[in-house]
Design a protein around this motif. Structure first.
Motif, short mmCIF file in Angstrom:
data_model
loop_
_atom_site.label_atom_id
_atom_site.label_comp_id
_atom_site.label_asym_id
_atom_site.label_seq_id
_atom_site.Cartn_x
_atom_site.Cartn_y
_atom_site.Cartn_z
N PRO A 224 -13.48 -1.13 1.10
CA PRO A 224 -13.22 -0.16 0.16
C PRO A 224 -11.77 0.62 0.71
O PRO A 224 -11.09 1.20 -0.30
CB PRO A 224 -14.36 0.73 0.01
CG PRO A 224 -15.40 0.02 0.75
CD PRO A 224 -15.07 -1.02 1.35
N HIS A 225 -11.73 0.80 1.93
CA HIS A 225 -10.63 1.52 2.25
C HIS A 225 -9.32 0.81 1.96
O HIS A 225 -8.46 1.51 1.92
CB HIS A 225 -10.76 1.79 3.97
CG HIS A 225 -11.67 2.85 4.31
ND1 HIS A 225 -12.78 2.90 5.02
CD2 HIS A 225 -11.79 4.37 3.66
CE1 HIS A 225 -13.40 3.96 5.14
NE2 HIS A 225 -12.80 4.80 4.38
N ASP A 226 -9.34 -0.47 2.14
CA ASP A 226 -8.20 -1.48 1.84
C ASP A 226 -8.01 -1.19 0.37
O ASP A 226 -6.76 -1.03 0.05
CB ASP A 226 -8.46 -2.80 2.18
CG ASP A 226 -8.49 -2.79 3.74
OD1 ASP A 226 -8.08 -2.12 4.35
OD2 ASP A 226 -8.97 -3.91 4.36
N LEU A 227 -9.02 -1.25 -0.23
CA LEU A 227 -8.77 -1.00 -1.90
C LEU A 227 -8.20 0.19 -2.22
O LEU A 227 -7.22 0.25 -2.91
CB LEU A 227 -10.16 -1.18 -2.48
CG LEU A 227 -10.30 -0.86 -4.00
CD1 LEU A 227 -9.53 -1.82 -4.77
CD2 LEU A 227 -11.74 -1.27 -4.41
N ALA A 228 -8.71 1.34 -1.69
CA ALA A 228 -8.24 2.60 -1.98
C ALA A 228 -6.61 2.61 -1.46
O ALA A 228 -5.65 3.16 -2.15
CB ALA A 228 -8.97 3.66 -1.30
N THR A 229 -6.36 1.94 -0.37
CA THR A 229 -4.71 2.01 0.09
C THR A 229 -4.01 1.26 -0.71
O THR A 229 -2.82 1.66 -0.95
CB THR A 229 -4.82 1.46 1.46
OG1 THR A 229 -5.83 2.04 2.36
CG2 THR A 229 -3.53 1.64 2.11
N ILE B 257 -8.15 7.11 -5.59
CA ILE B 257 -9.73 7.01 -5.53
C ILE B 257 -10.25 7.28 -4.39
O ILE B 257 -9.37 7.43 -3.13
CB ILE B 257 -10.11 5.67 -5.99
CG1 ILE B 257 -9.88 4.66 -5.10
CG2 ILE B 257 -9.83 5.41 -7.52
CD1 ILE B 257 -10.85 3.33 -5.11
N ARG B 258 -11.74 7.41 -3.95
CA ARG B 258 -12.00 7.57 -2.84
C ARG B 258 -12.86 6.25 -2.17
O ARG B 258 -13.43 5.72 -2.99
CB ARG B 258 -13.27 8.97 -2.89
CG ARG B 258 -13.59 9.28 -1.53
CD ARG B 258 -13.70 10.86 -1.45
NE ARG B 258 -12.64 11.14 -1.55
CZ ARG B 258 -12.03 12.11 -0.46
NH1 ARG B 258 -12.69 12.32 0.77
NH2 ARG B 258 -10.87 12.56 -0.83
N ALA B 259 -12.86 6.38 -1.00
CA ALA B 259 -13.66 5.07 -0.33
C ALA B 259 -14.46 5.52 0.88
O ALA B 259 -13.88 6.68 1.53
CB ALA B 259 -12.63 4.12 0.10
#
Ligand code: PMP
Length: 405
Positions: free
Chosen positions: A342-347, A356-358
């Motif tokens: 999710p952090h990669d997605l948000a980045t 968005i938030r992760a």
């Protein structure tokens, strides 16, 4: 909603991020501020700024009127019986800690129970853990079903004659759904317990009537409903607040002081030690004017419709896993995209201008329930549009392709 020019009211939305127009979908963490709120802060600092309550000069009396006027607005907004039931705090976290440190520590003893759900935000979990440790009361959790919700039957089983406090979120910041707080208040009261409701994610989206809900304490934060950071509210029933001791001692909250002892001011001021959050409260009052100007019913309808629209569009993307029940989301959806962190997605989404938030969303036990170390969350508010959702969906699809390579 259409009557408001959101681009004009929310200047921050009028910018590009990495060359793309900003799509702000992190509203459950904090919302943007309309010009009306920003201007009320500016007017306060430019024309009325002074300390409140004690001064006899004009600026002090203007600041006092504005600060106490904001309290009246909050009382009307929540349908509190009197503004004495409205305590200004730093936010939901401070409000819950106030009840835990003052009320709960005084009433809980060994053998007593504090009942919370297993989906709670850390702010509605850690304060009760501390009370349980200090008083030897038992912290009980209403178990969760597969979809992360709990049943009213399980809540009813958990609340017993040993229960002193029930603490639950009105709307979950991960599932986005509402809990049956009105029914839980009735059950708690049947057993002689009180109920504390965490309203951080409900107050921005729905009309809250504390008397109709029957809750004893209700907490929320200004910054999640178009108000400034650093201001929040604890609503408490007058007869309970009157019996409670302050947890902060110092200026402003006293009646009489001698070298060895002191007595407190009446409600609500005995809980507001030190110079209060004057500008924050005034800004919150203006945020309430803004939301009421649109109408909470209109906001609820808009946010729900937009969330359902987003969910339907996200269902069309293979590999999207959404958490929580399918229906009844008030303004957010928590999800993962295949095995993309999710952090990669948000980045990656940020490179398309989409915020968005992760992470674990301050809900580690609920994340564990879903066997997810982290998730992504898109959350919507009154200024978001279907066009924003389409941009978000397109960016999700591009991200999916990117990680496939
Ligand atoms: N409870 C819930 C359900 C929340 O979503 C939040 C904010 N993420 C809080 C409590 C804490 O709010 P604050 O950080 O404003 O005190």
């Amino acid at each position: 909603m259409e009557s408001i020019n959101m681009q004009k009211q929310f200047p921050i939305l009028n910018q590009k991020i990495h060359g793309y127009p900003l799509v702000y979908l992190d509203n459950a963490a904090s919302t943007q501020k309309p010009l009306q709120v920003i201007e009320s802060l500016q007017q306060y600092y430019e024309q009325d700024n002074a300390n409140v309550h004690r001064g006899v000069h004009t600026l002090s009396s203007r600041a006092t009127d504005a600060y106490e006027g904001a309290r009246k607005k909050v009382a009307n907004f929540l349908n509190a019986e009197t503004e004495k039931e409205v305590i200004f705090t730093r936010g939901t976290t401070s409000s819950i800690n106030l009840v835990a440190s003052s009320y709960a520590r005084a009433v809980c003893n060994e053998g007593d129970e504090i009942v919370i759900s297993a989906m709670e935000h850390h702010s509605n979990l850690l304060p009760w853990q501390q009370v349980a440790k200090a008083t030897k009361a038992k912290l009980k959790h209403i178990p969760l079903q597969n979809d992360g919700t709990f049943s009213i039957g399980d809540a009813e089983k958990a609340i017993t004659s040993h229960t002193k406090i029930v603490a639950v979120s009105h709307v979950s910041n991960v599932l986005g759904i509402a809990n049956p707080v009105k029914q839980m208040a009735a059950i708690a009261h049947k057993h002689g317990a009180v109920i504390m409701v965490d309203g951080a994610q409900s107050v921005p989206h729905i009309k809250v009537d504390v008397q109709d809900l029957g809750c004893d304490f209700y907490a929320f934060s200004g910054h999640k409903m178009c108000g400034p950071t650093g201001i929040g509210v604890l609503y408490g029933k007058k007869q309970l607040l009157e019996k409670m001791e302050p947890i902060e001692f110092g200026g402003e909250m006293i009646d009489h002081v001698d070298l060895h002892d002191a007595s407190w001011k009446e409600l609500p001021w005995k809980f507001e030690g030190g110079t209060p959050i004057i500008a924050g409260a005034i800004g919150l009052g203006t945020a309430i004017d803004f939301l009421e100007g649109i109408g909470l019913d209109t906001i609820e309808k808009h946010d729900k419709q937009l969330t359902s629209y987003a969910v339907e569009r996200m269902k069309q993307i293979e590999d999207v896993t959404m958490y929580g029940p399918d229906d009844g989301r008030f303004g957010l959806v928590t999800f993962n995209l295949g095995k993309v962190h999710p952090h990669d997605l948000a980045t990656v989404l940020d490179t398309y201008g989409i915020a968005i938030r992760a992470g674990h969303h301050c809900c580690q036990p609920l994340m564990r329930h879903f066997e997810a170390s982290a998730t992504a969350r898109a959350s919507f508010y009154l200024y978001n549009t279907e066009e924003d959702i389409e941009r978000f969906i397109l960016a999700l699809e591009k991200t999916k392709e990117f990680f496939k390579k």
